[in-house]
Design a protein around this motif. Structure first.
Motif, PDB file in Angstrom:
ATOM      1  N   ILE A  51       8.556   8.706  -1.845  1.00 29.01           N
ATOM      2  CA  ILE A  51       7.407   8.178  -2.562  1.00 29.01           C
ATOM      3  C   ILE A  51       6.378   9.283  -2.816  1.00 29.01           C
ATOM      4  N   TYR A  52       6.175  10.155  -1.831  1.00 23.72           N
ATOM      5  CA  TYR A  52       5.264  11.296  -2.039  1.00 23.72           C
ATOM      6  C   TYR A  52       5.762  12.188  -3.170  1.00 23.72           C
ATOM      7  N   LYS A  53       7.072  12.430  -3.192  1.00 22.14           N
ATOM      8  CA  LYS A  53       7.639  13.273  -4.254  1.00 22.14           C
ATOM      9  C   LYS A  53       7.495  12.607  -5.623  1.00 22.14           C
ATOM     10  N   ALA A  54       7.650  11.280  -5.658  1.00 20.70           N
ATOM     11  CA  ALA A  54       7.546  10.552  -6.928  1.00 20.70           C
ATOM     12  C   ALA A  54       6.105  10.487  -7.428  1.00 20.70           C
ATOM     13  N   GLY A  55       5.156  10.542  -6.501  1.00 21.20           N
ATOM     14  CA  GLY A  55       3.751  10.417  -6.862  1.00 21.20           C
ATOM     15  C   GLY A  55       3.192  11.716  -7.311  1.00 21.20           C
ATOM     16  N   ILE A  90      12.237   3.207  -4.980  1.00 25.73           N
ATOM     17  CA  ILE A  90      12.355   3.802  -3.642  1.00 25.73           C
ATOM     18  C   ILE A  90      11.962   2.784  -2.579  1.00 25.73           C
ATOM     19  N   ALA A  91      10.870   2.067  -2.815  1.00 23.66           N
ATOM     20  CA  ALA A  91      10.396   1.063  -1.854  1.00 23.66           C
ATOM     21  C   ALA A  91      11.421  -0.050  -1.672  1.00 23.66           C
ATOM     22  N   ASN A 122       0.865  -1.174   0.000  1.00 23.32           N
ATOM     23  CA  ASN A 122       0.000   0.000   0.000  1.00 23.32           C
ATOM     24  C   ASN A 122       0.904   1.226   0.000  1.00 23.32           C
ATOM     25  N   TYR A 123       0.688   2.122  -0.948  1.00 25.09           N
ATOM     26  CA  TYR A 123       1.495   3.329  -1.066  1.00 25.09           C
ATOM     27  C   TYR A 123       0.647   4.542  -0.716  1.00 25.09           C
ATOM     28  N   PRO A 124       1.277   5.594  -0.209  1.00 28.01           N
ATOM     29  CA  PRO A 124       0.508   6.785   0.159  1.00 28.01           C
ATOM     30  C   PRO A 124       0.100   7.638  -1.043  1.00 28.01           C
ATOM     31  N   VAL A 125       0.513   7.232  -2.235  1.00 32.31           N
ATOM     32  CA  VAL A 125       0.140   7.945  -3.462  1.00 32.31           C
ATOM     33  C   VAL A 125      -0.392   6.927  -4.455  1.00 32.31           C
TER      34      VAL A 125
END
Length: 181
Positions: free
Chosen positions: A177-181, A126-127, A110-113
């Protein structure tokens, strides 16, 4: 009726094949991430092996009753048989196996984006890096407990550094991950 059962079995088979081979979620993690994953896997195994070798070398000198838990000040507050020191490498291997399995299937996380075709590879990269660091730090925490039990005292700073490292890794990974999303 029989054809419905065969059709259902075929659908389930395709689902499982796609799920476990990752065909639905093509993840082309770069070679350097695969190298990093393999290097951290080997380092974790070597850490566990080193601990087991340390146990073998010191087993005869260990008292029958050893500290197995320490309070926040590093003072033993629970004791057990020296055989309980074998729990750390077993737990370490179980934790490592679970984290290795999770790292192999980033599409299940589960990703935040929202993961899209455009950002998928970057987010999975990144993960994967985040999981590599968490594996090393988690095995370090697990084995530190066993080494402290062998020594009879437990300076708490190594554990706090390792736990802080896990949280910093999580924070930086989620931020990336937020930046990538």
């Amino acid at each position: 009726m029989q054809s419905l059962v065969l059709a259902d079995m075929a659908i389930i088979g395709l689902f499982l094949q796609n799920t476990f081979t990752g065909r639905q979620f093509v993840c082309k993690i770069q070679e350097r991430e695969k190298k990093l994953r393999n290097i951290t896997d080997v380092l974790c195994f070597l850490m566990i092996l080193g601990y087991v070798m340390y146990l073998v070398a010191t087993w005869g000198n260990l008292p029958e009753r050893v500290p197995i838990h320490f309070n926040a000040h590093g003072i033993p507050d629970r004791y057990g048989k020296k055989g309980s020191l074998l729990l750390e490498p077993i737990l370490g291997l179980l934790i490592l196996a679970l984290l290795m399995f999770c790292q192999r299937f980033p599409q299940w996380w589960n990703y935040p984006v929202e993961v899209t075709e455009e950002n998928r590879e970057h987010i999975f990269e990144i993960a994967s890096k985040m999981m590599s660091m968490i594996k090393l730090l988690s095995i370090g925490v697990c084995l530190d407990a066993g080494i402290s039990g062998n020594l009879g005292t437990a300076p708490m700073w190594p554990v706090w550094i390792l736990i802080t490292g896990i949280f910093v890794t999580l924070i930086l990974g989620i931020r990336g991950i937020y930046k990538a999303g």
